[in-house]
Design an enzyme around this catalytic site. Sequence first.
Site, short mmCIF file in Angstrom:
data_model
loop_
_atom_site.label_atom_id
_atom_site.label_comp_id
_atom_site.label_asym_id
_atom_site.label_seq_id
_atom_site.Cartn_x
_atom_site.Cartn_y
_atom_site.Cartn_z
N ASP A 76 0.83 -1.02 -0.18
CA ASP A 76 -0.28 0.16 -0.24
C ASP A 76 1.01 1.01 -0.23
O ASP A 76 1.47 1.49 0.87
CB ASP A 76 -0.60 0.11 1.06
N LYS A 77 0.53 2.44 -0.65
CA LYS A 77 1.21 3.61 -0.45
C LYS A 77 0.53 4.07 0.90
O LYS A 77 1.98 4.88 1.30
CB LYS A 77 0.89 4.08 -1.34
#
Length: 333
Positions: A76-77
Site C-alpha cells: 500500500d502507498k
Amino acid sequence: MIKRVYFQNHKSLNFDFFQNENDFIVEEMPIEFTLKGNFLILKIKKVNLGTWDLIDLISNFLRIDKNEVGYAGLKDKNATTTQYISIPKRYSKDIKKFKHKKVQILETYLHKEKLNIGDLKGNRFKINLKKVDFDTLILIQNCIKNIKKTGMANYFGFQRFGRDIEENIEKAKQLVSGNLHIKDRKLEKMLISAYQSAFFNSWLVKRISLQKDKFKLIDGDVFHDLKKDKFFTSSKITSTLEENFDKKVVSPTGLLPGRKVFKATLKSREIEERFDDSSIYEKGYRRDALVFVKINEIKYNKATQECLIDFILPKGSYATVFIENIANKNFNS
C-alpha cells in the site's frame, strides 16, 4: 460492486480506521535467501510510497529497465511498509549512493534469482483502530476469537479494483469480448485481474451465505493442502476431510476464471459455473476461500481509545478485509 459479507452476526462496529504512515504498518516476511548469487536483495523501508513508485525511483537512479527490478508483492502507498526488491548484483556499488527522503535501505543480501510475485511467506501488519470505547474493544476481541476459529473470508479488497470499480470491470468485459484493445499490457492485465477477482468475490459471498456460522464444504470442492501446497478435488466430503478442515491443514478454494485452471466438480461446480467466464484469455487460478490469521498482540490505550492489532496474514490476503471482517461492514466498496 458486490457487498462483501462475513461470518459475523453482530451489528456493525463503529471505530475509525485510517491508512497512513503511523496507523498502517506492513512488514513483508521474506523467503530464505541463498546469500550468494547474481542478484542483490534490498530490504527497504518506505513511507507513503507505493511499490511501483519505488521501482520507478530505483530504475531511474540506476538507469535500468524497470523489468530488471524484482519484487515479491505490492504494498500500500498510504502506509509505512518494509519490503524486499532485487536488482542485478552488478549494481551493488551504485545503489549505495541512492538517497531519498521516503526510502531507507535497511539491509542487503545476495540471492540466486530475481524476486518474483509470491516470493514471500506472508505479511505482518500493525494497525491502529481509533475511537474504540471499552464495550467496542470487547466486541473486537470476541470477533477476533471467532475469526481465528472459523477462518477469515479471503476476499480481494477494494484496492484490487482501482478507484473506478464499475468502469474498470466494464472495460475488462469489453477486453474479453474483443470489443476493446489496450496497448498498455500492464493496464490490460490489471483490468483482467480485477474482472477475475470480481467473480471470486461474488462466488465467496454465495458460499458464505450457505451456512452463516462456518464455511460449508460441498462434494466436488477443490481443496488446497496447506502443508504440501497442492490442490486436490474430493468427490465426497468425508469426516476425515472435515477434521482436516477444522485442524486448518486444508482450505477450500474458489475460481479465478481463465485458461489452464483446475475446476470444481459435481455439486460444487454447479455453483462455481455461475461465476465462471470461459472467454477470459489470461491464465486462471485457484484462491483459498479462507485464510487463518495469526494474532501476535492486541494492545489497548484507554486514555486515547486506540486499539493496536499486530497480526500476520498469508501472502495475497488483505489487511483491510480483516478489519472489515471485525467491523462487519465494507470500506470503500
